[in-house]
Scaffold this motif. Structure first.
Motif, short mmCIF file in Angstrom:
data_model
loop_
_atom_site.label_atom_id
_atom_site.label_comp_id
_atom_site.label_asym_id
_atom_site.label_seq_id
_atom_site.Cartn_x
_atom_site.Cartn_y
_atom_site.Cartn_z
N CYS A 14 41.84 41.84 29.83
CA CYS A 14 42.85 41.08 29.10
C CYS A 14 42.65 41.21 27.60
N HIS A 41 47.17 34.53 25.38
CA HIS A 41 46.47 35.44 26.30
C HIS A 41 47.47 36.33 27.00
N ARG A 78 47.40 39.06 30.27
CA ARG A 78 46.49 39.22 31.40
C ARG A 78 46.58 40.60 32.03
N SER A 113 44.97 41.67 35.56
CA SER A 113 44.25 41.09 36.68
C SER A 113 43.08 41.98 37.11
N CYS A 139 47.35 32.37 35.29
CA CYS A 139 47.55 32.80 33.90
C CYS A 139 46.82 31.86 32.95
N HIS A 140 46.22 32.42 31.95
CA HIS A 140 45.51 31.68 30.92
C HIS A 140 46.52 31.27 29.83
N ASN A 142 38.32 36.75 28.72
CA ASN A 142 38.47 38.18 29.01
C ASN A 142 37.17 38.66 29.62
#
Length: 278
Positions: free
Chosen positions: A2, A87, A89, A91, A101-102, A114
């Motif tokens: 990420c 952020h 992402r 995965s 999700c952040h 991350n």
């Protein structure tokens, strides 16, 4: 892996960092330079604090690529904040869904990450059992990142943030070693309570993912006296990023391996990060 950024300073529109820089976070979602891959399209999120807003930070998260989300663009064009985390992402194996999700939120706290816990599928049960039962029901997704957050909360994140993250990492490494996983932890992390911003850079093998902090604003004003952005923000403004947002020479300083930085009113703090086994 990420990409992320965390901002603390004079209130600005989110788009000033998400969209406008030469190598903005949105550009990094398509053209990352320092990550393991160039594309980060497995969801996104931004969490922000506002002085006159709710006690908790506001979250906006989506499961599509950040570069194509018109709602994110609209929000970034109108929301102004002096402290926010964002952020994009990529995965590492868990599903692409909103709860993964952040940033992740608990009360006034925001957390993003991350990296990964190596061998997470083997370690997940033992790590889950280490979470405080009163916090366990708050876990909404299936990522190692969110579990790290709730382990840190279990170890006292709200009372002593650095010590809690050190104990969280120590727990992951201890459990990993018991299961025969070498070098289980890889992380850069940002966490905030709405007043202070911590960032951490650490990996078990001491080869952590990239992380940078902006140079002090008063220094940059001396270097670039004609830059209008630098004239608008306060001396205490800081940006922490997975990779620099532009090519302004001297604007970005690498965060040291196995260290943390605390951005707060007054003097910032930099120190060593030393995981502690539970």
């Amino acid at each position: 892996m990420c990409r992320w950024l965390a901002y603390s300073g004079s209130p600005i529109l989110l788009e000033e960092l998400l969209y406008k820089p030469e190598h903005s976070l949105i550009d990094q979602s398509m053209h990352a330079k320092l990550g393991l891959g160039t594309t980060n399209g497995d969801g996104f999120g931004v969490g922000w604090y506002t002085p006159d807003g709710p006690a908790e930070p506001t979250l906006f998260r989506g499961t599509g690529p950040a570069w194509g989300d018109e709602n994110l663009r609209e929000i970034a064009h109108s929301v102004r904040s002096g402290l926010f985390l964002a952020h994009i992402r990529a995965s590492t194996g868990t599903p692409v869904q909103q709860t993964n999700c952040h940033p992740f939120r608990h009360g006034r706290w925001l957390w993003l990450h991350n990296g990964r816990i190596r061998g997470f599928s083997q370690l997940k049960r033992a790590l889950m059992l280490a979470v405080d039962p009163e916090l366990f029901t708050c876990i909404g997704g299936s990522t190692d990142s969110e579990l790290m957050f709730y382990l840190a909360l279990t170890y006292g994140l709200e009372q002593d943030t650095v010590a809690a993250v050190e104990r969280m990492v120590g727990c992951v490494e201890e459990v990993g070693h018991r299961h025969g996983i070498d070098n289980p932890m890889q992380m850069t992390v940002a966490v905030s309570d709405g007043e202070r911003l911590w960032s951490f850079r650490y990996s078990s093998e001491r080869k952590s993912r990239s992380l940078y902090c902006s140079t002090a604003v008063d220094t940059l004003r001396t270097m670039y006296p004609d830059n209008p952005v630098l004239q608008r923000v306060s001396d205490e403004t800081r940006i922490v990023v997975s990779e620099p947002l532009g090519g302004l020479v001297g604007a970005w300083q690498p965060v040291a391996e196995s260290s943390y930085e605390l951005v707060k009113p007054g003097v910032d703090v930099v120190g060593p990060f030393q995981p502690e086994a539970g």
